[in-house]
Design an enzyme around this catalytic site. Structure first.
Site, PDB file in Angstrom:
ATOM      1  N   HIS A  65     -21.184  70.559  50.368  1.00  0.00           N
ATOM      2  CA  HIS A  65     -20.942  71.930  49.896  1.00  0.00           C
ATOM      3  C   HIS A  65     -19.527  72.091  49.371  1.00  0.00           C
ATOM      4  O   HIS A  65     -19.246  72.990  48.598  1.00  0.00           O
ATOM      5  CB  HIS A  65     -21.239  72.964  50.990  1.00  0.00           C
ATOM      6  CG  HIS A  65     -20.222  72.998  52.079  1.00  0.00           C
ATOM      7  ND1 HIS A  65     -20.156  72.029  53.046  1.00  0.00           N
ATOM      8  CD2 HIS A  65     -19.222  73.864  52.349  1.00  0.00           C
ATOM      9  CE1 HIS A  65     -19.150  72.313  53.873  1.00  0.00           C
ATOM     10  NE2 HIS A  65     -18.570  73.421  53.466  1.00  0.00           N
ATOM     11  N   LYS A  94     -15.903  70.964  61.436  1.00  0.00           N
ATOM     12  CA  LYS A  94     -14.462  70.867  61.705  1.00  0.00           C
ATOM     13  C   LYS A  94     -13.653  71.344  60.496  1.00  0.00           C
ATOM     14  O   LYS A  94     -12.745  72.153  60.626  1.00  0.00           O
ATOM     15  CB  LYS A  94     -14.149  69.395  61.999  1.00  0.00           C
ATOM     16  CG  LYS A  94     -12.828  69.116  62.604  1.00  0.00           C
ATOM     17  CD  LYS A  94     -12.686  67.622  62.895  1.00  0.00           C
ATOM     18  CE  LYS A  94     -13.671  67.119  63.934  1.00  0.00           C
ATOM     19  NZ  LYS A  94     -13.419  65.728  64.352  1.00  0.00           N
ATOM     20  N   ASP A  99     -10.281  75.467  57.790  1.00  0.00           N
ATOM     21  CA  ASP A  99     -10.081  75.794  56.374  1.00  0.00           C
ATOM     22  C   ASP A  99      -9.528  74.626  55.566  1.00  0.00           C
ATOM     23  O   ASP A  99      -8.564  74.768  54.807  1.00  0.00           O
ATOM     24  CB  ASP A  99      -9.156  77.013  56.219  1.00  0.00           C
ATOM     25  CG  ASP A  99      -9.785  78.265  56.794  1.00  0.00           C
ATOM     26  OD1 ASP A  99     -10.988  78.477  56.567  1.00  0.00           O
ATOM     27  OD2 ASP A  99      -9.088  79.028  57.492  1.00  0.00           O
ATOM     28  N   LYS A 106     -18.857  60.479  57.649  1.00  0.00           N
ATOM     29  CA  LYS A 106     -18.348  59.523  58.637  1.00  0.00           C
ATOM     30  C   LYS A 106     -18.897  58.148  58.325  1.00  0.00           C
ATOM     31  O   LYS A 106     -20.013  58.017  57.819  1.00  0.00           O
ATOM     32  CB  LYS A 106     -18.784  59.918  60.052  1.00  0.00           C
ATOM     33  CG  LYS A 106     -17.886  59.362  61.122  1.00  0.00           C
ATOM     34  CD  LYS A 106     -16.633  60.223  61.253  1.00  0.00           C
ATOM     35  CE  LYS A 106     -15.766  59.808  62.407  1.00  0.00           C
ATOM     36  NZ  LYS A 106     -14.773  60.869  62.674  1.00  0.00           N
TER      37      LYS A 106
HETATM   38  P1  NAD Z   1      -8.610  54.389  69.278  1.00  0.00           P
HETATM   39  O1  NAD Z   1      -9.424  53.202  68.974  1.00  0.00           O
HETATM   40  O2  NAD Z   1      -7.221  54.454  68.746  1.00  0.00           O
HETATM   41  O3  NAD Z   1      -8.503  54.624  70.875  1.00  0.00           O
HETATM   42  C1  NAD Z   1      -9.577  54.761  71.732  1.00  0.00           C
HETATM   43  C2  NAD Z   1      -9.124  54.234  73.095  1.00  0.00           C
HETATM   44  O4  NAD Z   1     -10.127  54.537  74.078  1.00  0.00           O
HETATM   45  C3  NAD Z   1      -8.923  52.728  73.108  1.00  0.00           C
HETATM   46  O5  NAD Z   1      -7.635  52.436  73.620  1.00  0.00           O
HETATM   47  C4  NAD Z   1     -10.050  52.225  74.016  1.00  0.00           C
HETATM   48  O6  NAD Z   1      -9.701  51.048  74.742  1.00  0.00           O
HETATM   49  C5  NAD Z   1     -10.236  53.410  74.956  1.00  0.00           C
HETATM   50  N1  NAD Z   1     -11.523  53.437  75.634  1.00  0.00           N
HETATM   51  C6  NAD Z   1     -12.732  53.007  75.199  1.00  0.00           C
HETATM   52  N2  NAD Z   1     -13.690  53.234  76.121  1.00  0.00           N
HETATM   53  C7  NAD Z   1     -13.071  53.804  77.182  1.00  0.00           C
HETATM   54  C8  NAD Z   1     -13.506  54.267  78.450  1.00  0.00           C
HETATM   55  N3  NAD Z   1     -14.783  54.183  78.814  1.00  0.00           N
HETATM   56  N4  NAD Z   1     -12.592  54.827  79.292  1.00  0.00           N
HETATM   57  C9  NAD Z   1     -11.303  54.917  78.937  1.00  0.00           C
HETATM   58  N5  NAD Z   1     -10.839  54.500  77.736  1.00  0.00           N
HETATM   59  C10 NAD Z   1     -11.695  53.944  76.876  1.00  0.00           C
HETATM   60  O7  NAD Z   1      -9.484  55.641  68.791  1.00  0.00           O
HETATM   61  P2  NAD Z   1      -8.992  57.098  68.431  1.00  0.00           P
HETATM   62  O8  NAD Z   1      -8.722  57.138  66.983  1.00  0.00           O
HETATM   63  O9  NAD Z   1      -7.956  57.529  69.402  1.00  0.00           O
HETATM   64  O10 NAD Z   1     -10.344  57.910  68.675  1.00  0.00           O
HETATM   65  C11 NAD Z   1     -10.743  58.366  69.954  1.00  0.00           C
HETATM   66  C12 NAD Z   1     -11.701  59.524  69.790  1.00  0.00           C
HETATM   67  O11 NAD Z   1     -11.063  60.560  69.033  1.00  0.00           O
HETATM   68  C13 NAD Z   1     -12.990  59.214  69.041  1.00  0.00           C
HETATM   69  O12 NAD Z   1     -14.026  60.011  69.563  1.00  0.00           O
HETATM   70  C14 NAD Z   1     -12.676  59.648  67.621  1.00  0.00           C
HETATM   71  O13 NAD Z   1     -13.837  59.962  66.881  1.00  0.00           O
HETATM   72  C15 NAD Z   1     -11.853  60.880  67.905  1.00  0.00           C
HETATM   73  N6  NAD Z   1     -10.985  61.308  66.796  1.00  0.00           N
HETATM   74  C16 NAD Z   1     -10.061  60.482  66.241  1.00  0.00           C
HETATM   75  C17 NAD Z   1      -9.242  60.949  65.210  1.00  0.00           C
HETATM   76  C18 NAD Z   1      -8.133  60.124  64.611  1.00  0.00           C
HETATM   77  O14 NAD Z   1      -7.375  60.658  63.792  1.00  0.00           O
HETATM   78  N7  NAD Z   1      -7.958  58.866  64.974  1.00  0.00           N
HETATM   79  C19 NAD Z   1      -9.413  62.253  64.717  1.00  0.00           C
HETATM   80  C20 NAD Z   1     -10.362  63.078  65.313  1.00  0.00           C
HETATM   81  C21 NAD Z   1     -11.136  62.594  66.352  1.00  0.00           C
END
Ligand code: NAD
Length: 471
Positions: A65, A94, A99, A106
């Site tokens: 959209h 999100k 905005d 993804k």
């Molecule tokens: P990342 O890979 O940098 O870090 C994730 C961490 O979680 C790793 O260190 C991993 O070892 C740890 N982990 C995995 N399983 C685990 C468990 N069972 N218990 C504890 N720790 C565990 O990833 P990220 O970019 O920080 O993303 C994390 C979450 O945030 C995801 O759901 C992602 O979709 C969301 N997210 C990320 C961003 C971004 O900008 N990177 C933005 C929005 C949302």
């Protein structure tokens, strides 16, 4: 726990709950909810030892959209179509909530990155980019990936390089992906943006006296007992900014285990210990917990799940004690777990608002790439001079003279990082106020996630109307 519960079904259930509180026609709501396009790719790569391996990957564009569509790329062993569709849907909502003028998308590659060398990861990332380009699933005006779980600036620079080598339009090619290193067209502040946004969102929430009173908490971040699950990009930065603001980190969980100390854990020391020993466990002064999941059940004020989805389900939700659950990760609570926690009066800061700092700053990066100018370049000196004139006027009025150091402090024009962080702070504060207002105004007094969905649906409907699709 991932895999037992359909993540897409969770997002859909949450959407339906909010949609039922709106007056829009069913067909329009169905169109908003539907995941428009999913592209599954299987391609071969050559391993360093000469073996050929098939790599499975996806890109989902939930809604066009607004264009481009936007969303991260995840490298994880259990990536699947359901997960990518759910994450793409969350991106649509999100972007609407904060905005940011993008549709949701993804991508995911089904690999455990620890099993691949750097050059293998590079071959996988470049081939994935090529596959996306072949089917028109990438481009500054089409679909713009970013980092997510298991990816970071390095992967983004491989994507940018592959795309710009092949793209017909080289001028805006750098806008094909965000989260790039600064010399490759990145923007300052992007790496820490999601965690910083989590901090701004939590701070805004705990600063509201009325809401804190209802939870039996005092206002302010300072002194709040916090547990963080996952110390990657989002979790580490959220923990860092919360600790800097005076929060006490009473529990930290990583992949290999979890530790607790009611008197607080020093984040940098824990990170150094983990780098040295390859584990978070056995940190001086802390207690090892029986398993990583146990951290979710620690006694604390704020729980920040920042690892992966489906971490809190109907099984463990009754044992979660936190009063505020700040969703750093996408989908850390199943819909049922959310109901249980809402019923016990916890306040859930929903993922599609709370972790939107990443896409917000990605938006700034994309704008920078298309405008080809660093933020602050035009106004920095101009503003410095204007502030200096103001100071000189007040000096001559008061007869007092400031030191050169004071003048420098008060007159510094904004750098790119200042502007990015200011835009992020404004976005997180104003979006929180918006969804809280929707919650308070709606006769059903929905929870914050439902209010955030209602806010997103309202905004998306408007843009469909703009397009004249639903007159
Ligand atoms: P990342 O890979 O940098 O870090 C994730 C961490 O979680 C790793 O260190 C991993 O070892 C740890 N982990 C995995 N399983 C685990 C468990 N069972 N218990 C504890 N720790 C565990 O990833 P990220 O970019 O920080 O993303 C994390 C979450 O945030 C995801 O759901 C992602 O979709 C969301 N997210 C990320 C961003 C971004 O900008 N990177 C933005 C929005 C949302």
């Amino acid at each position: 726990m991932t895999g037992h519960v359909s993540f897409y079904a969770q997002v859909t259930a949450n959407f339906d709950k909010a949609a039922a509180l709106t007056q829009y026609p069913k067909g329009l709501l169905d169109q908003i909810k539907e995941c428009n396009s999913v592209y599954r790719m299987a391609f071969p790569i050559e391993r360093d030892n000469g073996d050929i391996e098939v790599i499975y990957s996806w890109r989902a564009e939930h809604s066009q959209h607004k264009l481009p569509t936007k969303g991260g790329i995840r490298f994880a062993p259990d990536v699947n179509e359901d997960e990518v569709m759910a994450l793409a849907a969350l991106m649509t909502y999100k972007c609407a909530i904060v905005d940011v003028p993008f549709g949701g998308a993804k991508g995911g590659i089904k690999i455990d990155r620890r099993n691949y060398s750097q050059s293998e990861l590079e071959r996988i990332t470049r081939r994935y980019t090529y596959e996306l380009l072949r089917k028109n699933f990438i481009g500054p005006g089409i679909d713009v990936p970013a980092p997510d779980y298991g990816t970071g600036p390095k992967e983004m620079s491989w994507i940018a390089d592959t795309y710009s080598t092949l793209a017909a339009d080289k001028l805006d090619a750098m806008g094909c992906v965000t989260g790039k290193p600064i010399p490759q067209g990145g923007v300052r502040g992007r790496t820490e943006a999601t965690g910083r946004g989590v901090y701004f969102g939590v701070r805004e929430c705990v600063n509201l006296g009325e809401d804190m009173k209802a939870l039996g908490l005092s206002t302010g971040v300072s002194g709040k007992r916090v547990v963080v699950q996952g110390l990657g990009n989002v979790g580490y930065h959220a923990a860092k900014f919360l600790q800097e603001a005076g929060a006490v980190l009473v529990g930290l969980a990583e992949y290999e285990g979890a530790i607790a100390n009611p008197d607080g854990l020093d984040l940098e020391q824990v990170m150094a210990h983990r780098r040295e020993t390859k584990s978070i466990l056995n940190f001086k002064g802390a207690t090892n917990l029986p398993n990583p999941q146990a951290a979710l059940e620690l006694d604390c004020d704020i729980l920040v799940p920042a690892a992966l989805e489906n971490q809190i389900t109907k099984e463990n939700a009754p044992r979660v004690l936190a009063k505020v659950i700040a969703e750093g990760a996408n989908g850390p609570l199943t819909a049922e777990a959310g109901e249980i926690l809402n019923q016990r009066g916890a306040l859930i800061l929903p993922d599609m608002y709370l972790n939107a700092g990443g896409v917000t700053v990605s938006y700034f990066e994309w704008v920078k790439n298309l405008s080809h100018v660093r933020f602050g370049r035009m106004e920095k000196r101009f503003e410095e001079r204007a502030y200096r004139k103001l100071l000189q006027a007040s000096e001559s009025l008061t007869g007092k003279k400031l030191t050169e150091a004071e003048v420098a402090e008060y007159t510094g024009g904004p750098s790119e990082e200042d502007l990015v962080n200011s835009g992020l702070e404004e976005t997180m504060i104003s979006s929180y106020r918006q969804i809280r207002e929707v919650r308070l105004k709606h006769p059903a007094k929905p929870d914050l996630r439902t209010a955030a969905f209602i806010s997103a649906i309202d905004k998306i409907v408007t843009s469909y109307n703009d397009l004249g699709i639903f007159p």
